[in-house]
Design an enzyme around this catalytic site. Structure first.
Site, PDB file in Angstrom:
ATOM      1  N   ASP A  79      38.476 -36.308 -78.205  1.00 19.48           N
ATOM      2  CA  ASP A  79      38.516 -34.817 -78.223  1.00 19.48           C
ATOM      3  C   ASP A  79      39.860 -34.483 -77.494  1.00 19.48           C
ATOM      4  OD1 ASP A  79      37.836 -32.279 -78.794  1.00 19.48           O
ATOM      5  OD2 ASP A  79      37.215 -31.876 -76.594  1.00 19.48           O
ATOM      6  N   LEU A  80      40.222 -33.373 -77.775  1.00 19.48           N
ATOM      7  CA  LEU A  80      41.690 -32.873 -77.183  1.00 19.48           C
ATOM      8  C   LEU A  80      41.371 -31.859 -76.327  1.00 19.48           C
ATOM      9  CD1 LEU A  80      44.922 -33.071 -77.273  1.00 19.48           C
ATOM     10  CD2 LEU A  80      44.391 -31.102 -78.864  1.00 19.48           C
ATOM     11  N   ASP A  81      40.743 -30.779 -76.385  1.00 23.75           N
ATOM     12  CA  ASP A  81      40.647 -29.510 -75.656  1.00 23.75           C
ATOM     13  C   ASP A  81      39.695 -29.783 -74.374  1.00 23.75           C
ATOM     14  OD1 ASP A  81      42.666 -27.492 -76.865  1.00 23.75           O
ATOM     15  OD2 ASP A  81      40.933 -27.356 -78.438  1.00 23.75           O
TER      16      ASP A  81
ATOM     17  N   THR B 122      43.374 -27.239 -71.963  1.00 20.49           N
ATOM     18  CA  THR B 122      43.317 -26.087 -72.779  1.00 20.49           C
ATOM     19  C   THR B 122      42.192 -25.326 -72.726  1.00 20.49           C
ATOM     20  OG1 THR B 122      43.269 -27.760 -74.529  1.00 20.49           O
ATOM     21  CG2 THR B 122      45.232 -26.614 -74.065  1.00 20.49           C
TER      22      THR B 122
ATOM     23  N   LYS C 128      32.480 -24.528 -76.872  1.00 19.96           N
ATOM     24  CA  LYS C 128      33.435 -25.862 -76.670  1.00 19.96           C
ATOM     25  C   LYS C 128      33.064 -26.466 -77.816  1.00 19.96           C
ATOM     26  CE  LYS C 128      34.362 -25.788 -71.953  1.00 19.96           C
ATOM     27  NZ  LYS C 128      34.127 -26.306 -70.412  1.00 19.96           N
ATOM     28  N   GLY C 129      34.269 -27.062 -78.382  1.00 22.57           N
ATOM     29  CA  GLY C 129      34.114 -27.902 -79.455  1.00 22.57           C
ATOM     30  C   GLY C 129      33.798 -27.399 -80.767  1.00 22.57           C
TER      31      GLY C 129
ATOM     32  N   ARG D 262      37.062 -22.408 -84.699  1.00 24.46           N
ATOM     33  CA  ARG D 262      37.300 -20.877 -84.197  1.00 24.46           C
ATOM     34  C   ARG D 262      36.532 -19.869 -84.938  1.00 24.46           C
ATOM     35  NH1 ARG D 262      43.218 -19.842 -86.223  1.00 24.46           N
ATOM     36  NH2 ARG D 262      43.471 -21.885 -85.068  1.00 24.46           N
TER      37      ARG D 262
ATOM     38  N   SER E 241      39.858 -33.559 -83.169  1.00 24.94           N
ATOM     39  CA  SER E 241      39.583 -32.264 -82.818  1.00 24.94           C
ATOM     40  C   SER E 241      39.313 -31.318 -83.587  1.00 24.94           C
ATOM     41  CB  SER E 241      40.960 -31.963 -81.996  1.00 24.94           C
ATOM     42  OG  SER E 241      40.920 -30.692 -81.549  1.00 24.94           O
ATOM     43  N   ALA E 242      38.468 -30.495 -83.454  1.00 21.30           N
ATOM     44  CA  ALA E 242      38.403 -29.275 -84.173  1.00 21.30           C
ATOM     45  C   ALA E 242      39.606 -28.059 -84.177  1.00 21.30           C
ATOM     46  CB  ALA E 242      36.904 -28.236 -83.641  1.00 21.30           C
ATOM     47  N   SER E 243      40.574 -28.318 -83.343  1.00 24.36           N
ATOM     48  CA  SER E 243      41.490 -27.258 -83.175  1.00 24.36           C
ATOM     49  C   SER E 243      42.663 -27.531 -84.307  1.00 24.36           C
ATOM     50  CB  SER E 243      42.099 -27.604 -81.906  1.00 24.36           C
ATOM     51  OG  SER E 243      43.195 -26.502 -82.018  1.00 24.36           O
ATOM     52  N   ARG E 244      43.048 -26.265 -84.950  1.00 28.23           N
ATOM     53  CA  ARG E 244      44.056 -26.338 -85.795  1.00 28.23           C
ATOM     54  C   ARG E 244      45.308 -26.264 -84.887  1.00 28.23           C
ATOM     55  NH1 ARG E 244      42.680 -21.633 -90.039  1.00 28.23           N
ATOM     56  NH2 ARG E 244      40.809 -21.542 -89.169  1.00 28.23           N
ATOM     57  N   ASN E 245      45.383 -25.954 -83.713  1.00 26.15           N
ATOM     58  CA  ASN E 245      46.352 -26.046 -82.870  1.00 26.15           C
ATOM     59  C   ASN E 245      46.927 -27.311 -82.224  1.00 26.15           C
ATOM     60  OD1 ASN E 245      47.369 -23.238 -82.891  1.00 26.15           O
ATOM     61  ND2 ASN E 245      45.183 -22.934 -82.017  1.00 26.15           N
TER      62      ASN E 245
ATOM     63  N   LYS F 223      32.117 -29.835 -85.786  1.00 24.16           N
ATOM     64  CA  LYS F 223      31.196 -30.463 -84.773  1.00 24.16           C
ATOM     65  C   LYS F 223      30.175 -29.371 -84.515  1.00 24.16           C
ATOM     66  CE  LYS F 223      35.073 -32.689 -82.199  1.00 24.16           C
ATOM     67  NZ  LYS F 223      35.869 -32.442 -80.994  1.00 24.16           N
TER      68      LYS F 223
ATOM     69  N   GLU G 167      34.234 -36.969 -74.774  1.00 26.68           N
ATOM     70  CA  GLU G 167      34.149 -35.506 -75.194  1.00 26.68           C
ATOM     71  C   GLU G 167      33.693 -34.728 -73.843  1.00 26.68           C
ATOM     72  OE1 GLU G 167      33.731 -33.179 -77.083  1.00 26.68           O
ATOM     73  OE2 GLU G 167      34.320 -33.830 -79.003  1.00 26.68           O
ATOM     74  N   ASP G 168      34.084 -33.417 -74.204  1.00 30.80           N
ATOM     75  CA  ASP G 168      33.692 -32.448 -72.982  1.00 30.80           C
ATOM     76  C   ASP G 168      32.741 -31.394 -73.424  1.00 30.80           C
ATOM     77  OD1 ASP G 168      35.494 -30.928 -74.578  1.00 30.80           O
ATOM     78  OD2 ASP G 168      35.955 -29.649 -72.826  1.00 30.80           O
TER      79      ASP G 168
HETATM   80  C1  BG6 Z   1      38.036 -27.052 -79.991  1.00 31.32           C
HETATM   81  C2  BG6 Z   1      37.870 -25.985 -78.727  1.00 31.32           C
HETATM   82  O1  BG6 Z   1      38.573 -28.088 -79.506  1.00 31.32           O
HETATM   83  O2  BG6 Z   1      38.771 -26.361 -81.088  1.00 31.32           O
HETATM   84  C3  BG6 Z   1      37.118 -24.967 -79.311  1.00 31.32           C
HETATM   85  O3  BG6 Z   1      36.943 -26.753 -77.878  1.00 31.32           O
HETATM   86  C4  BG6 Z   1      38.118 -24.167 -80.212  1.00 31.32           C
HETATM   87  O4  BG6 Z   1      37.179 -23.890 -78.272  1.00 31.32           O
HETATM   88  C5  BG6 Z   1      38.309 -25.099 -81.420  1.00 31.32           C
HETATM   89  O5  BG6 Z   1      37.413 -23.011 -81.121  1.00 31.32           O
HETATM   90  C6  BG6 Z   1      38.913 -24.529 -82.620  1.00 31.32           C
HETATM   91  O6  BG6 Z   1      40.502 -24.436 -82.064  1.00 31.32           O
HETATM   92  P1  BG6 Z   1      41.618 -23.708 -82.667  1.00 31.32           P
HETATM   93  O7  BG6 Z   1      42.726 -23.837 -81.607  1.00 31.32           O
HETATM   94  O8  BG6 Z   1      41.593 -24.049 -84.180  1.00 31.32           O
HETATM   95  O9  BG6 Z   1      41.486 -22.073 -82.491  1.00 31.32           O
HETATM   96 MG    MG Z   2      36.845 -30.278 -75.998  1.00 32.81          MG
END
Ligand code: BG6
Ligand code: MG
Length: 235
Positions: A13-15, A21, A49-50, A53, A119-123, A150, A174-175
């Site tokens: 996982d990333l964040d 982050t 977490k995880g 958005r 990671s679930a993040s688009r960033n 997730k 994973e956190d």
């Molecule tokens: C996960 C985070 O990695 O990404 C969540 O743990 C976050 O907190 C999710 O909501 C989506 O991230 P982002 O950057 O696309 O808003």
């Molecule tokens: Mg995480």
């Protein structure tokens, strides 16, 4: 004593695992809650977490008792939070990679273990670029390329496919509770990084990679893992 069974791929996982982050996500959600007129505690944030958005926004709104918003209003709130979050990301440097992560990754890669981000993040691409750690991963799967968040196992299974590894030969780091659950549903082993009680479903838990590296170096997860001999999940 329990020992780490051989594995050929490590999926991170990333964040909150590679980079700190998770605290920025929390700050931005808390700011949004404040604008909407309610408080948002760190313990309530654990559930976000995880989680994607939009799913996070739903959980936040529910915790503040906010109902009746249109999809457009929700989109606007989520993008407001994301703009604040991205402002916080501007300050990221390679120094924000969490303690022990770089050396753990180098150790795994020197042993021929393939590595991926799930990671679930688009960033995620932006973050990896800012902390200059992209080269340590053979593959990246993030919120831009998955349909199901997730605890769905999709992100982990896609990472394993890209690495050419069977799920049973993957170890996930994973956190988040949702991430631990997703990894288990993917049929993988998982190390929880953080609170042992919150991440109780993980095969082992540690508070940081600094604790984890010796465990994997020695191949003994009973030594620093949460579980004592014989009390771990089936390996
Ligand atoms: C996960 C985070 O990695 O990404 C969540 O743990 C976050 O907190 C999710 O909501 C989506 O991230 P982002 O950057 O696309 O808003
Ligand atoms: Mg995480």
């Amino acid at each position: 004593m329990l020992r780490t069974q051989p594995f050929e791929a490590a999926i991170f996982d990333l964040d909150g695992v590679i980079v700190d982050t998770a605290k920025y996500h929390y700050q931005a959600w808390r700011r949004l809650a404040g604008e909407l007129g309610f408080g948002f505690s760190e313990s309530a944030n654990e559930q976000l977490k995880g989680v994607s958005r939009m799913d996070s926004l739903e959980l936040l709104l529910r915790s503040g008792g906010v109902t009746g918003l249109t999809p457009e209003q929700k989109e606007e709130l989520a993008s407001r939070k994301n703009e604040w979050y991205k402002e916080l990301l501007e300050t990221l440097t390679p120094g924000d990679v969490l303690p022990g992560v770089s050396s753990f990754l180098s150790h795994l890669r020197s042993k021929g273990i393939r590595t991926a981000i799930a990671s679930a993040s688009r960033n995620a691409p932006l973050i990896l670029e800012k902390v200059k750690i992209r080269a340590m991963f053979d593959a990246v799967v993030d919120g831009n390329s998955i349909a199901k968040a997730k605890p769905d196992p999709e992100v982990f299974l896609q990472a394993a496919r890209l690495l050419g590894a069977a799920p049973e030969n993957c170890y996930v780091f994973e956190d988040a509770e949702a991430g631990v659950e997703g990894a288990i549903r993917a049929g993988m082993r998982v190390a929880g990084i953080g609170d042992g009680q919150l991440l109780a479903r993980a095969h082992l838990t540690v508070t940081s990679f600094e604790q984890l590296e010796p465990v994997f170096l020695l191949g003994q997860i009973g030594a620093a893992g949460r579980r004592e001999e014989g009390s771990g999940r089936d390996e």
